[in-house]
Design a protein around this motif. Structure first.
Motif, short mmCIF file in Angstrom:
data_model
loop_
_atom_site.label_atom_id
_atom_site.label_comp_id
_atom_site.label_asym_id
_atom_site.label_seq_id
_atom_site.Cartn_x
_atom_site.Cartn_y
_atom_site.Cartn_z
N LYS A 4 90.18 -42.64 -9.24
CA LYS A 4 89.43 -42.14 -10.13
C LYS A 4 89.13 -40.75 -9.88
CE LYS A 4 87.11 -46.64 -9.82
NZ LYS A 4 85.88 -47.20 -9.99
N GLY A 5 89.63 -40.14 -8.93
CA GLY A 5 89.45 -38.74 -8.85
C GLY A 5 89.68 -37.68 -9.85
N ILE A 6 90.73 -37.85 -10.77
CA ILE A 6 91.15 -37.16 -11.92
C ILE A 6 89.86 -36.60 -12.69
CG2 ILE A 6 91.71 -38.60 -13.46
CD1 ILE A 6 93.98 -35.72 -12.48
N LYS A 7 89.15 -37.23 -12.85
CA LYS A 7 87.89 -36.92 -13.55
C LYS A 7 87.06 -35.90 -12.91
CE LYS A 7 83.30 -38.68 -14.34
NZ LYS A 7 82.49 -39.78 -14.34
N TYR A 8 87.14 -35.99 -11.57
CA TYR A 8 86.34 -35.09 -10.81
C TYR A 8 87.30 -33.81 -10.61
CZ TYR A 8 83.04 -39.06 -9.81
OH TYR A 8 82.38 -39.94 -10.36
N MET A 9 88.40 -33.86 -10.47
CA MET A 9 89.29 -32.62 -10.40
C MET A 9 89.36 -31.84 -11.85
SD MET A 9 90.65 -31.96 -7.59
CE MET A 9 90.23 -33.40 -6.11
N TYR A 10 89.10 -32.41 -12.62
CA TYR A 10 88.86 -31.75 -14.14
C TYR A 10 87.67 -30.91 -13.88
CZ TYR A 10 93.11 -33.61 -16.33
OH TYR A 10 94.26 -34.24 -16.45
N GLN A 11 86.52 -31.63 -13.53
CA GLN A 11 85.57 -30.92 -13.24
C GLN A 11 85.48 -29.52 -12.32
OE1 GLN A 11 82.92 -34.16 -12.11
NE2 GLN A 11 82.44 -34.70 -14.39
N VAL A 12 86.32 -29.83 -11.15
CA VAL A 12 86.47 -28.77 -10.20
C VAL A 12 87.05 -27.87 -11.01
CG1 VAL A 12 87.56 -28.31 -8.08
CG2 VAL A 12 86.38 -30.36 -8.33
N LEU A 13 88.04 -27.84 -11.71
CA LEU A 13 88.92 -26.99 -12.36
C LEU A 13 88.18 -26.16 -13.37
CD1 LEU A 13 91.43 -25.39 -13.27
CD2 LEU A 13 91.91 -27.36 -15.02
N SER A 14 87.20 -26.85 -14.13
CA SER A 14 86.41 -25.99 -15.13
C SER A 14 85.21 -25.25 -14.30
CB SER A 14 85.79 -27.18 -16.20
OG SER A 14 84.61 -26.51 -16.77
N ASN A 15 84.77 -26.01 -13.47
CA ASN A 15 83.47 -25.27 -12.59
C ASN A 15 84.27 -23.97 -11.85
OD1 ASN A 15 80.79 -24.77 -12.18
ND2 ASN A 15 80.67 -26.78 -11.06
N SER A 16 85.29 -24.14 -11.35
CA SER A 16 85.91 -22.96 -10.36
C SER A 16 86.17 -21.92 -11.05
CB SER A 16 87.11 -23.62 -9.60
OG SER A 16 86.80 -24.63 -8.56
N ARG A 17 86.92 -22.14 -12.36
CA ARG A 17 87.40 -21.21 -13.31
C ARG A 17 86.15 -20.50 -13.84
NH1 ARG A 17 90.13 -23.81 -17.99
NH2 ARG A 17 91.83 -24.41 -16.37
N ILE A 18 85.12 -21.22 -14.10
CA ILE A 18 83.73 -20.36 -14.74
C ILE A 18 83.15 -19.56 -13.72
CG2 ILE A 18 81.47 -20.70 -15.43
CD1 ILE A 18 82.46 -23.30 -16.77
N ILE A 19 83.25 -20.14 -12.33
CA ILE A 19 82.40 -19.34 -11.26
C ILE A 19 83.20 -17.93 -10.95
CG2 ILE A 19 82.34 -19.47 -8.74
CD1 ILE A 19 81.55 -22.33 -9.17
N LYS A 20 84.80 -18.24 -10.91
CA LYS A 20 85.62 -17.06 -10.61
C LYS A 20 85.44 -16.02 -11.89
CE LYS A 20 87.52 -17.92 -6.71
NZ LYS A 20 87.39 -16.98 -5.46
N GLN A 21 85.26 -16.62 -13.22
CA GLN A 21 85.14 -15.52 -14.37
C GLN A 21 83.87 -14.87 -14.06
OE1 GLN A 21 85.37 -18.19 -17.60
NE2 GLN A 21 87.63 -18.10 -17.68
N LYS A 22 82.56 -15.40 -13.94
CA LYS A 22 81.61 -14.87 -13.79
C LYS A 22 81.20 -14.17 -12.52
CE LYS A 22 80.09 -16.97 -17.37
NZ LYS A 22 80.03 -16.31 -18.72
N THR A 23 81.83 -14.52 -11.42
CA THR A 23 81.57 -14.03 -10.14
C THR A 23 82.93 -13.66 -9.30
OG1 THR A 23 79.28 -15.00 -9.92
CG2 THR A 23 80.15 -13.85 -8.04
N PRO A 24 83.90 -12.83 -9.62
CA PRO A 24 85.05 -12.62 -9.02
C PRO A 24 85.08 -12.86 -7.75
CG PRO A 24 84.88 -11.45 -11.05
CD PRO A 24 83.58 -11.83 -10.64
#
Length: 186
Positions: A4-24
């Motif tokens: 069931k983790g693929i749902k969580y992996m998409y959340q990790v991708l979205s959140n990580s991408r945003i974090i790195k954009q806002k705070t490189p």
């Protein structure tokens, strides 16, 4: 849970991408027992694999493993979040960690309710060191002793019982937007 983790992996991708954009310069760690696709791994600085013996079979969900691994933080100052939790503004990642470092607290967490003390494990600040290590170990022991599958009651009770042993402060819910889905019942 990894099936069931693929749902969580998409959340990790979205959140990580945003974090790195806002705070490189932010360092991101993921603690998981699931395989991590490369498209996600490239945003991560530390990957902590959960050993299969640490994953308890307690039904569909359990947070005991999270409490156990929170005792072994990969960074000096960590903002421990669920994969669906986001701070509410673009400066939040810098603000929250800078404020936490200046506070000299060991642990900060938000409350999911505003009528009584009730910890939320989905958004926690924790400082690497003996007080937070002992706090998380005590939470884990409490969970195991009383067979809790969630971490919120053990976190709350441990904080109350050992409040003189740890520097604690509440975390503003402004840093804790959880994107739960809305059902037909609200």
């Amino acid at each position: 849970m990894c099936s069931k983790g693929i749902k969580y992996m998409y959340q990790v991708l979205s959140n990580s991408r945003i974090i790195k954009q806002k705070t490189p310069n932010a360092s991101i760690a993921l603690i998981t027992n699931c395989d991590i696709p490369y498209e996600i791994a490239k945003y991560l600085d530390v990957i902590v694999p959960i050993h299969n013996r640490d994953v308890l079979s307690r039904g569909e969900k359990e947070w005991t493993t999270r409490v156990l691994y929170n005792a072994y933080l990969p960074f000096n100052y960590s903002f421990i979040i669920d994969t669906h939790v986001f701070p509410c503004d673009e400066n939040a990642y810098d603000d929250i960690l800078d404020s936490f470092k200046r506070s000299n607290n060991d642990i900060q967490f938000s409350s999911r309710v505003n009528t009584y003390i009730y910890a939320s494990g989905g958004g926690v600040l924790s400082k690497f060191g003996k007080p937070s290590f002992i706090y998380w170990q005590r939470c884990y022991i409490h969970q195991m002793r009383y067979h809790y599958s969630d971490d919120q009651i053990p976190m709350t009770r441990t904080m109350i019982k050992y409040k003189n042993d740890i520097k604690f402060h509440w975390l503003s819910s402004n840093y804790f937007f959880a994107s739960h889905g809305i059902t037909s019942k609200g």
